[in-house]
Motif scaffolding. Structure first.
Motif, PDB file in Angstrom:
ATOM      1  N   UNK A  70     -58.300   7.827  55.461  1.00 30.03           N
ATOM      2  CA  UNK A  70     -57.115   8.670  55.312  1.00 30.03           C
ATOM      3  C   UNK A  70     -56.762   8.731  53.837  1.00 30.03           C
ATOM      4  N   UNK A  71     -56.401   9.923  53.342  1.00 30.37           N
ATOM      5  CA  UNK A  71     -55.931  10.060  51.963  1.00 30.37           C
ATOM      6  C   UNK A  71     -54.468  10.457  51.991  1.00 30.37           C
ATOM      7  N   UNK A  72     -53.635   9.689  51.291  1.00 32.70           N
ATOM      8  CA  UNK A  72     -52.191   9.890  51.286  1.00 32.70           C
ATOM      9  C   UNK A  72     -51.728  10.064  49.843  1.00 32.70           C
ATOM     10  N   UNK A  73     -50.921  11.096  49.560  1.00 36.57           N
ATOM     11  CA  UNK A  73     -50.391  11.258  48.204  1.00 36.57           C
ATOM     12  C   UNK A  73     -49.323  10.204  47.919  1.00 36.57           C
ATOM     13  N   UNK A  74     -49.167   9.869  46.635  1.00 33.26           N
ATOM     14  CA  UNK A  74     -48.180   8.867  46.231  1.00 33.26           C
ATOM     15  C   UNK A  74     -47.603   9.218  44.866  1.00 33.26           C
ATOM     16  N   UNK A  75     -46.373   8.788  44.635  1.00 34.37           N
ATOM     17  CA  UNK A  75     -45.732   8.925  43.327  1.00 34.37           C
ATOM     18  C   UNK A  75     -45.962   7.633  42.553  1.00 34.37           C
ATOM     19  N   UNK A  76     -45.989   7.734  41.231  1.00 32.00           N
ATOM     20  CA  UNK A  76     -46.276   6.582  40.379  1.00 32.00           C
ATOM     21  C   UNK A  76     -45.049   6.257  39.531  1.00 32.00           C
ATOM     22  N   UNK A  77     -44.743   4.964  39.415  1.00 32.31           N
ATOM     23  CA  UNK A  77     -43.656   4.505  38.559  1.00 32.31           C
ATOM     24  C   UNK A  77     -44.099   3.213  37.882  1.00 32.31           C
ATOM     25  N   UNK A  78     -43.750   3.058  36.618  1.00 31.24           N
ATOM     26  CA  UNK A  78     -44.067   1.828  35.897  1.00 31.24           C
ATOM     27  C   UNK A  78     -42.888   0.870  36.047  1.00 31.24           C
ATOM     28  N   UNK A  79     -43.174  -0.380  36.458  1.00 29.76           N
ATOM     29  CA  UNK A  79     -42.138  -1.393  36.668  1.00 29.76           C
ATOM     30  C   UNK A  79     -42.410  -2.559  35.725  1.00 29.76           C
ATOM     31  N   UNK A  80     -41.382  -2.967  34.991  1.00 31.54           N
ATOM     32  CA  UNK A  80     -41.507  -4.120  34.100  1.00 31.54           C
ATOM     33  C   UNK A  80     -40.506  -5.177  34.550  1.00 31.54           C
ATOM     34  N   UNK A  81     -40.985  -6.413  34.682  1.00 34.75           N
ATOM     35  CA  UNK A  81     -40.088  -7.527  35.008  1.00 34.75           C
ATOM     36  C   UNK A  81     -40.513  -8.748  34.207  1.00 34.75           C
ATOM     37  N   UNK A  82     -39.890  -9.897  34.477  1.00 36.10           N
ATOM     38  CA  UNK A  82     -40.188 -11.092  33.688  1.00 36.10           C
ATOM     39  C   UNK A  82     -41.599 -11.620  33.907  1.00 36.10           C
ATOM     40  N   UNK A  83     -42.263 -11.190  34.978  1.00 36.47           N
ATOM     41  CA  UNK A  83     -43.617 -11.661  35.273  1.00 36.47           C
ATOM     42  C   UNK A  83     -44.703 -10.747  34.719  1.00 36.47           C
ATOM     43  N   UNK A  84     -44.333  -9.565  34.255  1.00 32.05           N
ATOM     44  CA  UNK A  84     -45.324  -8.651  33.702  1.00 32.05           C
ATOM     45  C   UNK A  84     -44.997  -7.210  34.022  1.00 32.05           C
ATOM     46  N   UNK A  85     -45.961  -6.360  33.801  1.00 34.02           N
ATOM     47  CA  UNK A  85     -45.807  -4.929  34.046  1.00 34.02           C
ATOM     48  C   UNK A  85     -46.717  -4.535  35.199  1.00 34.02           C
ATOM     49  N   UNK A  86     -46.198  -3.714  36.097  1.00 28.32           N
ATOM     50  CA  UNK A  86     -46.944  -3.263  37.255  1.00 28.32           C
ATOM     51  C   UNK A  86     -46.804  -1.762  37.410  1.00 28.32           C
ATOM     52  N   UNK A  87     -47.764  -1.169  38.059  1.00 31.63           N
ATOM     53  CA  UNK A  87     -47.669   0.217  38.471  1.00 31.63           C
ATOM     54  C   UNK A  87     -47.269   0.189  39.940  1.00 31.63           C
ATOM     55  N   UNK A  88     -46.251   0.944  40.286  1.00 28.07           N
ATOM     56  CA  UNK A  88     -45.689   0.970  41.625  1.00 28.07           C
ATOM     57  C   UNK A  88     -46.030   2.315  42.240  1.00 28.07           C
ATOM     58  N   UNK A  89     -46.767   2.318  43.337  1.00 22.36           N
ATOM     59  CA  UNK A  89     -47.103   3.547  44.042  1.00 22.36           C
ATOM     60  C   UNK A  89     -46.211   3.658  45.263  1.00 22.36           C
ATOM     61  N   UNK A  90     -45.565   4.778  45.425  1.00 20.24           N
ATOM     62  CA  UNK A  90     -44.722   5.015  46.602  1.00 20.24           C
ATOM     63  C   UNK A  90     -45.412   6.072  47.449  1.00 20.24           C
ATOM     64  N   UNK A  91     -45.904   5.653  48.609  1.00 19.39           N
ATOM     65  CA  UNK A  91     -46.624   6.563  49.503  1.00 19.39           C
ATOM     66  C   UNK A  91     -45.636   7.507  50.175  1.00 19.39           C
ATOM     67  N   UNK A  92     -46.027   8.766  50.307  1.00 21.50           N
ATOM     68  CA  UNK A  92     -45.142   9.766  50.894  1.00 21.50           C
ATOM     69  C   UNK A  92     -45.032   9.554  52.401  1.00 21.50           C
ATOM     70  N   UNK A  93     -43.808   9.441  52.893  1.00 26.27           N
ATOM     71  CA  UNK A  93     -43.544   9.128  54.300  1.00 26.27           C
ATOM     72  C   UNK A  93     -44.115  10.183  55.242  1.00 26.27           C
ATOM     73  N   UNK A  94     -43.919  11.452  54.933  1.00 26.81           N
ATOM     74  CA  UNK A  94     -44.401  12.523  55.811  1.00 26.81           C
ATOM     75  C   UNK A  94     -45.914  12.458  55.979  1.00 26.81           C
ATOM     76  N   UNK A  95     -46.619  12.205  54.882  1.00 29.92           N
ATOM     77  CA  UNK A  95     -48.083  12.107  54.957  1.00 29.92           C
ATOM     78  C   UNK A  95     -48.506  10.890  55.770  1.00 29.92           C
TER      79      UNK A  95
END
Length: 89
Positions: free
Chosen positions: A43-68
């Protein structure tokens, strides 16, 4: 890549360390397509990308689209295997 090919429970959010995101060319992407193996089908699902920075490091956060996810039959806390992540053009 440690995350790809591993079974994880899905909850519409996927966190990826920046090192892996750079290898996948996701650091500057705003939208991506996430390819998953769910109940024996791909299955291929679209997602939005956001960069998250916290005290443990930097992460890329993918939010999968609910409808898909609903259309593909992927439910919250289902186990999926991430096969690939690529930037959407």
């Amino acid at each position: 890549m440690p995350m790809l090919g591993r079974r994880i429970p899905i909850n519409r959010r996927v966190y990826i360390p920046v090192k892996i995101a750079r290898e996948l060319n996701l650091a500057s992407a705003r939208h991506v397509d996430v390819t998953l193996m769910h109940n024996g089908r791909v299955v291929t699902i679209p997602a939005s990308v956001k960069v998250v920075r916290n005290e443990h490091g930097t992460y890329i956060y993918l939010r999968l689209h609910k409808r898909a996810m609903d259309e593909c039959g992927v439910q919250i806390l289902d186990y999926v295997e991430i096969l690939g992540i690529k930037p959407r053009e």
